[in-house]
Write an enzyme that holds these catalytic residues in place. Structure first.
Site, PDB file in Angstrom:
ATOM      1  N   HIS A  83       0.861  -1.186   0.000  1.00 26.10           N
ATOM      2  CA  HIS A  83       0.000   0.000   0.000  1.00 26.10           C
ATOM      3  C   HIS A  83       0.893   1.230   0.000  1.00 26.10           C
ATOM      4  CE1 HIS A  83      -3.185   2.816   1.153  1.00 26.10           C
ATOM      5  NE2 HIS A  83      -4.033   1.870   0.784  1.00 26.10           N
ATOM      6  N   ASP A 102      -7.974  -5.200  -0.048  1.00 26.68           N
ATOM      7  CA  ASP A 102      -8.454  -6.059  -1.149  1.00 26.68           C
ATOM      8  C   ASP A 102      -8.106  -7.521  -0.972  1.00 26.68           C
ATOM      9  OD1 ASP A 102      -7.685  -3.229  -2.976  1.00 26.68           O
ATOM     10  OD2 ASP A 102      -9.703  -4.079  -2.867  1.00 26.68           O
TER      11      ASP A 102
END
Ligand code: SDX
Length: 444
Positions: free
Chosen positions: A321, A379
């Site tokens: 991320h 996700d």
């Protein structure tokens, strides 16, 4: 027509600090203010940099750039913290519900009971789309990706509701907020139904937001469909977790599109297009495809090796991320939800969850991932939940878009209500040809 949402005002940025820059080429020094917010890194106010130094900053990917001031969402990537209007995401996921979180994100405060019921009533009264919209869908091939349909259908709302598209009118901005929030699940369910050749199902306002959405997706005329409360609760929690996330790619797209004065439906349609990318919201679909390709635990090392090979463009989808250099707090809640929902649905032995957890375990023990602080993100587990609920992978990013709708609207509204907001127009460093004269084709 819609509830007047309150607006919270926290502290403004403190401007008492500064930095001094020395241009080693000219020996000149320049001082710029440093702004301190209520939390997170301080920022150097470079708005006058070009005027004073004749230079731009250079930050492709905006890794060190604050594009705006916002009071909506705060992320501390190192600590794995996510707060909506100051409230920690795990507390909201545990104690709140999506409609209440929407009110909070849009208005800045948690609603009182009567405010919440008025808001829920407002959203419910706009849950249907114009009856002509169904003909818009019929123009698509049945096998169109539902995200392609969503980009088109949400943008098309500006054709059906021009009376909510004047961005200068606070009333029309509020109408557009409620219409987008209310119609997102209806359009998403229509995209799904159209892709499987089943008739559209109208919304029912006696059901909660998540339950209504699930029923519109899975009910058929020949059989009644009763939403399991635990599945509706899980869907509602997923919506909360995905609702907003500061200035991510799709939100920044909505803000940039909105900065030109484009109508909110078109701006959000641009956000949906950005979310579709596999590096962003498209990752949930890519995770499921990756887990299916891995197939069994004994193939995990092969994929970990591929992910570490910088010559291959393969990435471990659902890992890493830009901001979180710690475990994404949303992934932790989703992993918990996976166990609960799969248990509830009698799918405790779902092999994909087992595989995902083993992949996580191995990756988090691997030096490559540890050094780069690559952890599971939002996700990584969401797709397993969606599949357990009965959604095909092609719908996963659509579900993300339904949840993020409120974040896009809240961020767009915050920008539109900022009297200082201007059209976004970044500059560049030019490394192309210097001026040269045209050469007629005969002379080339
Ligand atoms: C979302 O921004 C948001 O807030 C987004 C989001 C939201 O709620 O809106 O949180 C939702 O988009 C979550 C992210 C979903 N995407 C994926 O899961 C796709 C896989 N992840 C990556 O593509 C990547 O981690 C990003 C895109 C998420 C972040 O990319 P960055 O910040 O630009 O990091 P990078 O590409 O510079 O990577 C840094 C290093 C590189 O190695 P080195 O060149 O330093 O040797 O880490 C490596 C990368 O190769 N790396 C990975 C990796 N992610 C980064 N290596 C293997 N697998 C990965 N998944």
């Amino acid at each position: 027509m819609t509830t007047k949402l309150g607006s919270a005002k926290q502290g403004a940025a403190d401007k008492s600090d500064s930095v001094t820059l020395t241009d080693n080429q000219t020996g000149k020094t320049y001082t710029f203010p440093v702004l301190t917010g209520t939390d997170g890194p301080r920022v150097i106010d470079t708005r006058k940099l070009y005027a004073e130094t004749g230079m731009f900053t250079y930050d492709p990917g905006y890794t060190s750039t604050a594009s705006c001031e916002s009071k909506i969402t705060f992320i501390d990537g190192d600590a794995g913290v996510l707060q909506y209007r100051g409230y920690p995401i795990d507390e909201l996921a545990k104690h709140s519900d999506f409609m209440e979180v929407c009110y909070l994100l849009l208005g800045g405060e948690l609603p009182k009971a009567e405010q919440k019921s008025a808001f829920v009533r407002d959203v419910g009264s706009h849950s249907m789309v114009h009856e002509q919209m169904q003909y818009y869908f019929r123009g698509f091939r049945r096998d169109s990706h539902p995200m392609a349909v969503m980009v088109g259908a949400v943008g098309a709302l500006s054709a059906f509701y021009p009376e909510s598209a004047d961005v200068r009118s606070p009333e029309q901005r509020r109408d557009a907020q409620i219409r987008l929030l209310a119609k997102a699940p209806t359009l998403a369910a229509m995209a799904y139904k159209y892709s499987i050749g089943q008739p559209f199902v109208y919304p029912r306002n006696d059901l909660g937001y998540a339950a209504n959405f699930l029923r519109m997706c899975f009910a058929i005329p020949s059989e009644d469909y009763v939403v399991k409360p635990s599945v509706a609760r899980a869907m509602d929690r997923i919506f909360i977790l995905h609702a907003d996330h500061e200035q991510n790619a799709s939100t920044s797209t909505v803000r940039l599109a909105g900065s030109s004065g484009a109508n909110p439906f078109a701006c959000v349609s641009a956000g949906i297009a950005s979310l579709w990318g596999p590096a962003h919201g498209g990752a949930n679909e890519a995770v499921l495809n990756m887990l299916t390709e891995i197939g069994s635990k004994d193939r995990i090392p092969e994929f970990i090796k591929k992910a570490k090979d910088q010559t291959s463009n393969f990435r471990l989808m659902g890992f890493g991320h830009r901001v979180y250099k710690n475990y994404d707090p949303r992934a932790a809640v989703l992993r918990e939800s996976c166990h609960e929902v799969l248990e509830e649905l009698g799918m405790r032995d779902e092999p994909l969850l087992d595989l995902a957890m083993e992949l996580e375990r191995i990756a988090l023990e691997d030096k490559y991932f540890i050094e780069r602080k690559l952890y599971p993100n939002v996700d990584f587990y969401s797709g397993i939940l969606y599949r357990a609920m009965g959604f095909p992978t092609s719908m996963f990013t659509v579900l993300f878009a339904v949840a993020r709708m409120v974040g896009w609207i809240a961020q767009w509204t915050e920008m539109m209500e900022d009297p200082e907001h201007r059209i976004g127009r970044p500059r560049q460093i030019y490394t192309g040809h210097n001026r040269r004269s045209y050469v007629p084709i005969a002379g080339r």
